[in-house]
Motif scaffolding. Structure first.
Motif, PDB file in Angstrom:
ATOM      1  N   ASN A 279       0.819  -1.212   0.000  1.00 34.69           N
ATOM      2  CA  ASN A 279       0.000   0.000   0.000  1.00 34.69           C
ATOM      3  C   ASN A 279       0.856   1.266   0.000  1.00 34.69           C
ATOM      4  OD1 ASN A 279      -2.875  -0.695  -0.016  1.00 34.69           O
ATOM      5  ND2 ASN A 279      -2.379  -1.862   1.830  1.00 34.69           N
TER       6      ASN A 279
ATOM      7  N   TYR B  93      -1.645   6.879   0.212  1.00 28.01           N
ATOM      8  CA  TYR B  93      -2.961   6.232   0.217  1.00 28.01           C
ATOM      9  C   TYR B  93      -3.379   5.916   1.647  1.00 28.01           C
ATOM     10  CZ  TYR B  93      -6.532   2.654  -0.772  1.00 28.01           C
ATOM     11  OH  TYR B  93      -7.702   1.922  -0.816  1.00 28.01           O
TER      12      TYR B  93
ATOM     13  N   HIS C  11      -4.361   9.030   3.439  1.00 32.51           N
ATOM     14  CA  HIS C  11      -5.690   9.455   2.961  1.00 32.51           C
ATOM     15  C   HIS C  11      -6.792   8.627   3.631  1.00 32.51           C
ATOM     16  CE1 HIS C  11      -8.836  10.650   0.090  1.00 32.51           C
ATOM     17  NE2 HIS C  11      -9.164   9.363   0.055  1.00 32.51           N
TER      18      HIS C  11
ATOM     19  N   GLU D 143     -15.268  -2.751  15.367  1.00 26.02           N
ATOM     20  CA  GLU D 143     -15.629  -3.583  14.213  1.00 26.02           C
ATOM     21  C   GLU D 143     -15.990  -2.693  13.014  1.00 26.02           C
ATOM     22  OE1 GLU D 143     -19.303  -5.801  14.575  1.00 26.02           O
ATOM     23  OE2 GLU D 143     -18.363  -7.557  13.668  1.00 26.02           O
TER      24      GLU D 143
ATOM     25  N   HIS E  84     -14.078  -2.637   9.401  1.00 24.18           N
ATOM     26  CA  HIS E  84     -14.784  -2.816   8.122  1.00 24.18           C
ATOM     27  C   HIS E  84     -14.435  -1.681   7.156  1.00 24.18           C
ATOM     28  CE1 HIS E  84     -18.272  -5.659   9.484  1.00 24.18           C
ATOM     29  NE2 HIS E  84     -17.094  -6.087   9.871  1.00 24.18           N
TER      30      HIS E  84
ATOM     31  N   HIS F   6     -10.953  -2.136   5.857  1.00 22.66           N
ATOM     32  CA  HIS F   6     -10.865  -3.267   4.926  1.00 22.66           C
ATOM     33  C   HIS F   6     -11.471  -2.920   3.563  1.00 22.66           C
ATOM     34  CE1 HIS F   6     -10.035  -6.862   7.794  1.00 22.66           C
ATOM     35  NE2 HIS F   6      -9.319  -5.799   8.106  1.00 22.66           N
ATOM     36  N   GLN F   7     -12.450  -2.033   3.556  1.00 19.45           N
ATOM     37  CA  GLN F   7     -13.008  -1.617   2.264  1.00 19.45           C
ATOM     38  C   GLN F   7     -11.928  -0.982   1.392  1.00 19.45           C
ATOM     39  OE1 GLN F   7     -16.470   0.838   2.748  1.00 19.45           O
ATOM     40  NE2 GLN F   7     -17.703  -0.837   3.558  1.00 19.45           N
ATOM     41  N   TYR F   8     -10.968  -0.354   2.054  1.00 23.19           N
ATOM     42  CA  TYR F   8      -9.838   0.243   1.326  1.00 23.19           C
ATOM     43  C   TYR F   8      -8.693  -0.754   1.177  1.00 23.19           C
ATOM     44  CZ  TYR F   8     -11.850   4.955   1.695  1.00 23.19           C
ATOM     45  OH  TYR F   8     -12.645   6.072   1.570  1.00 23.19           O
ATOM     46  N   ARG F   9      -8.910  -1.973   1.653  1.00 30.32           N
ATOM     47  CA  ARG F   9      -7.922  -3.045   1.581  1.00 30.32           C
ATOM     48  C   ARG F   9      -6.670  -2.764   2.391  1.00 30.32           C
ATOM     49  NH1 ARG F   9     -10.830  -7.344   0.766  1.00 30.32           N
ATOM     50  NH2 ARG F   9     -11.746  -7.547  -1.286  1.00 30.32           N
TER      51      ARG F   9
ATOM     52  N   LEU G 284      -9.341  -9.324  -5.537  1.00 33.90           N
ATOM     53  CA  LEU G 284      -9.264  -9.969  -4.212  1.00 33.90           C
ATOM     54  C   LEU G 284     -10.592 -10.612  -3.833  1.00 33.90           C
ATOM     55  CD1 LEU G 284      -7.301  -7.229  -2.227  1.00 33.90           C
ATOM     56  CD2 LEU G 284      -6.437  -9.470  -2.917  1.00 33.90           C
ATOM     57  N   ASP G 285     -10.486 -11.724  -3.140  1.00 36.18           N
ATOM     58  CA  ASP G 285     -11.660 -12.429  -2.639  1.00 36.18           C
ATOM     59  C   ASP G 285     -12.248 -11.636  -1.457  1.00 36.18           C
ATOM     60  OD1 ASP G 285     -12.892 -15.342  -2.708  1.00 36.18           O
ATOM     61  OD2 ASP G 285     -12.752 -14.690  -0.612  1.00 36.18           O
ATOM     62  N   PRO G 286     -13.584 -11.627  -1.310  1.00 38.67           N
ATOM     63  CA  PRO G 286     -14.158 -10.908  -0.154  1.00 38.67           C
ATOM     64  C   PRO G 286     -13.653 -11.437   1.194  1.00 38.67           C
ATOM     65  CG  PRO G 286     -15.890 -11.571  -1.679  1.00 38.67           C
ATOM     66  CD  PRO G 286     -14.618 -12.205  -2.167  1.00 38.67           C
TER      67      PRO G 286
ATOM     68  N   GLN H 161      -9.366 -10.866   3.978  1.00 39.48           N
ATOM     69  CA  GLN H 161      -8.830 -10.309   5.209  1.00 39.48           C
ATOM     70  C   GLN H 161      -9.452 -10.933   6.454  1.00 39.48           C
ATOM     71  OE1 GLN H 161      -9.933  -6.761   3.257  1.00 39.48           O
ATOM     72  NE2 GLN H 161      -8.093  -5.679   3.918  1.00 39.48           N
TER      73      GLN H 161
ATOM     74  N   LEU I 151     -19.567 -11.709   9.166  1.00 36.26           N
ATOM     75  CA  LEU I 151     -20.156 -10.394   8.905  1.00 36.26           C
ATOM     76  C   LEU I 151     -19.228  -9.544   8.038  1.00 36.26           C
ATOM     77  CD1 LEU I 151     -22.471  -8.401   9.467  1.00 36.26           C
ATOM     78  CD2 LEU I 151     -21.245  -7.690  11.533  1.00 36.26           C
ATOM     79  N   LEU I 152     -17.932  -9.619   8.339  1.00 38.47           N
ATOM     80  CA  LEU I 152     -16.944  -8.872   7.554  1.00 38.47           C
ATOM     81  C   LEU I 152     -16.995  -9.310   6.089  1.00 38.47           C
ATOM     82  CD1 LEU I 152     -14.438  -6.986   7.318  1.00 38.47           C
ATOM     83  CD2 LEU I 152     -13.029  -8.977   7.868  1.00 38.47           C
TER      84      LEU I 152
ATOM     85  N   CYS J 200     -20.042  -7.967   4.410  1.00 35.79           N
ATOM     86  CA  CYS J 200     -19.897  -6.528   4.121  1.00 35.79           C
ATOM     87  C   CYS J 200     -18.977  -6.305   2.919  1.00 35.79           C
ATOM     88  CB  CYS J 200     -19.327  -5.799   5.327  1.00 35.79           C
ATOM     89  SG  CYS J 200     -20.489  -5.654   6.669  1.00 35.79           S
ATOM     90  N   MET J 201     -17.890  -7.081   2.857  1.00 36.06           N
ATOM     91  CA  MET J 201     -16.952  -6.917   1.742  1.00 36.06           C
ATOM     92  C   MET J 201     -17.610  -7.341   0.429  1.00 36.06           C
ATOM     93  SD  MET J 201     -14.305  -5.516   2.966  1.00 36.06           S
ATOM     94  CE  MET J 201     -15.223  -4.817   4.322  1.00 36.06           C
TER      95      MET J 201
ATOM     96  N   ARG K  51     -19.920  -4.556  -0.581  1.00 35.64           N
ATOM     97  CA  ARG K  51     -19.145  -3.412  -1.060  1.00 35.64           C
ATOM     98  C   ARG K  51     -18.613  -3.673  -2.474  1.00 35.64           C
ATOM     99  NH1 ARG K  51     -19.408   1.808  -0.642  1.00 35.64           N
ATOM    100  NH2 ARG K  51     -17.520   2.734  -1.413  1.00 35.64           N
ATOM    101  N   GLN K  52     -18.170  -4.908  -2.700  1.00 33.72           N
ATOM    102  CA  GLN K  52     -17.662  -5.249  -4.038  1.00 33.72           C
ATOM    103  C   GLN K  52     -18.772  -5.142  -5.082  1.00 33.72           C
ATOM    104  OE1 GLN K  52     -15.538  -9.008  -3.995  1.00 33.72           O
ATOM    105  NE2 GLN K  52     -13.618  -7.977  -3.556  1.00 33.72           N
TER     106      GLN K  52
ATOM    107  N   GLU L 231     -13.747   8.096  -3.712  1.00 33.23           N
ATOM    108  CA  GLU L 231     -13.355   7.079  -2.718  1.00 33.23           C
ATOM    109  C   GLU L 231     -13.559   5.673  -3.280  1.00 33.23           C
ATOM    110  OE1 GLU L 231     -11.757   7.884   0.129  1.00 33.23           O
ATOM    111  OE2 GLU L 231     -11.930   9.893  -0.755  1.00 33.23           O
TER     112      GLU L 231
ATOM    113  N   LEU M  31     -10.802   4.847  -5.678  1.00 30.12           N
ATOM    114  CA  LEU M  31      -9.559   4.550  -4.941  1.00 30.12           C
ATOM    115  C   LEU M  31      -9.607   3.127  -4.368  1.00 30.12           C
ATOM    116  CD1 LEU M  31      -8.925   7.938  -3.093  1.00 30.12           C
ATOM    117  CD2 LEU M  31      -7.359   6.841  -4.715  1.00 30.12           C
ATOM    118  N   GLN M  32     -10.754   2.746  -3.818  1.00 25.83           N
ATOM    119  CA  GLN M  32     -10.895   1.391  -3.259  1.00 25.83           C
ATOM    120  C   GLN M  32     -10.764   0.334  -4.356  1.00 25.83           C
ATOM    121  OE1 GLN M  32     -14.637   1.146  -1.182  1.00 25.83           O
ATOM    122  NE2 GLN M  32     -14.066   2.646   0.363  1.00 25.83           N
TER     123      GLN M  32
ATOM    124  N   ASN N 139      -7.203   0.038  -5.550  1.00 30.83           N
ATOM    125  CA  ASN N 139      -6.319  -0.613  -4.575  1.00 30.83           C
ATOM    126  C   ASN N 139      -6.586  -2.114  -4.489  1.00 30.83           C
ATOM    127  OD1 ASN N 139      -4.095   0.211  -2.903  1.00 30.83           O
ATOM    128  ND2 ASN N 139      -5.259  -0.654  -1.187  1.00 30.83           N
ATOM    129  N   ASP N 140      -7.838  -2.509  -4.640  1.00 26.32           N
ATOM    130  CA  ASP N 140      -8.166  -3.939  -4.679  1.00 26.32           C
ATOM    131  C   ASP N 140      -7.404  -4.606  -5.825  1.00 26.32           C
ATOM    132  OD1 ASP N 140      -9.816  -6.218  -5.936  1.00 26.32           O
ATOM    133  OD2 ASP N 140     -10.772  -6.029  -3.980  1.00 26.32           O
TER     134      ASP N 140
END
Lengths: 122, 198
Positions: free
Chosen positions: A59, A63, A66, A103, A107, A110-113, B54-56, B59, B76-77, B80-81, B84-85, B121, B124-125, B128-129
């Motif tokens: 990363n 980034y 940010h 949590e 989350h 993680h959305q931004y990896r 990347l796989d959901p 992480q 749950l994570l 959510c991933m 989001r994807q 945003e 950017l996500q 980065n994925d």
């Protein structure tokens, strides 16, 4: 409020931090802003949960800075401080919260990896 | 982490000639407007076609907590991933539609990319994925170029190039004049030398 993090500044701005009893030494001679790891009133009553961001070799530093600003609403200096802590020390404790809030932040990160985890504070 | 390599903010090179770089034209609280060349638009499309890499479940929610305590939060994570994807995939489709209002042709060999703050945003996500995913698929290389001994297949060479270009797009999207100053300012401190990697 510094709830579980103590800053000691020594010669040549060599900083060391105590986080939950462990001492981290900062490998830099650059002066850095004082960290602010906050805990709300709720988490002062129990041990709470730490949101930790871990270093990875992919990363981009800008980034990560940010993302910290976006997720936590931090100013640039604070976001850069934690980014550099991750980069130099391998991890940074970003905040201490209730489980639900920690949590939520994990989350978001993680959305931004970013490589972030929540861990129970001792 | 990696410092932004100087070339990430530079220009993609076509046949040894430097072409127009992704430039921030305007920004305010409502939108960010960038200009792209035809080549950059095509590279961006080639990159975005790969989303998600990347796989959901890539992480983990926790490193040290007991597995029993993290089973539900981990599920749950992942949920959510996945959600989001899906949202990000929809955004990519919207962005690349021929009639897209986000990425549109302004003149011959010139495109505009207009993003509201949420879309910026999302992009950017997404980038980065893809970048992290390619990096993992390339064997998690440490430096800014593949080792000389690496015998890359054509597919890996393509991935390597897209990995580098993804960094270029990320860096340009992250560029914020209110933080980094005016790129046209001759007195601004920009180095052409690549930064060292730790």
């Amino acid at each position: 409020m510094l709830s579980h993090l103590e800053l000691n500044q020594g010669k040549n701005c060599q900083n060391s931090f105590k986080v939950d009893g462990s001492t981290w030494k900062q490998a830099t001679s650059q002066p850095v802003a004082e960290p602010e790891v906050e805990a709300n009133e709720e988490t002062q009553l129990d041990s709470g949960y730490l949101v930790i961001c871990w270093d990875d070799p992919v990363n981009l530093m800008d980034y990560v800075t940010h993302v910290f600003q976006k997720v936590f609403g931090w100013n640039l200096a604070k976001a850069e401080y934690h980014m550099l802590q991750v980069h130099r020390q391998g991890k940074s404790v970003l905040t201490k919260e209730s489980f639900e809030k920690a949590e939520f932040y994990v989350h978001q990160l993680h959305q931004y990896r970013l490589h972030a985890t929540l861990e129970k504070a001792e | 982490m990696r410092p932004i390599h100087a070339t990430h903010r530079g220009d993609p090179i076509e046949g040894g000639k430097i072409v127009q770089k992704v430039r921030l034209q305007e920004f305010n609280k409502d939108y960010w407007l960038y200009s792209l060349s035809e080549l950059e638009r095509n590279i961006l499309e080639a990159i975005l076609d790969h989303y998600p890499v990347l796989d959901p479940g890539y992480q983990q929610i926790s490193r040290y907590m007991e597995q029993d305590a993290t089973k539900e939060p981990q599920e749950l994570l992942q949920e959510c991933m996945s959600d989001r994807q899906k949202e990000n995939r929809n955004f990519v489709q919207k962005l690349l539609m021929p009639t897209s209002q986000i990425l549109s042709e302004t003149s011959e060999n010139s495109w505009s990319l207009q993003l509201n703050p949420d879309e910026r945003e999302s992009l950017l996500q997404i980038l980065n994925d893809i970048r992290v995913g390619f990096w993992l698929e390339l064997g998690s290389p440490e430096g800014s170029s593949p080792p000389e001994s690496a015998n890359l297949t054509p597919e890996e060479e393509s991935k390597w190039a897209l990995f580098q270009f993804t960094g270029f797009f990320q860096s340009n999207l992250l560029f914020d004049p209110s933080i980094h100053g005016d790129p046209d300012d001759e007195n601004a401190e920009y180095s052409d030398e690549p930064d060292d990697f730790d």
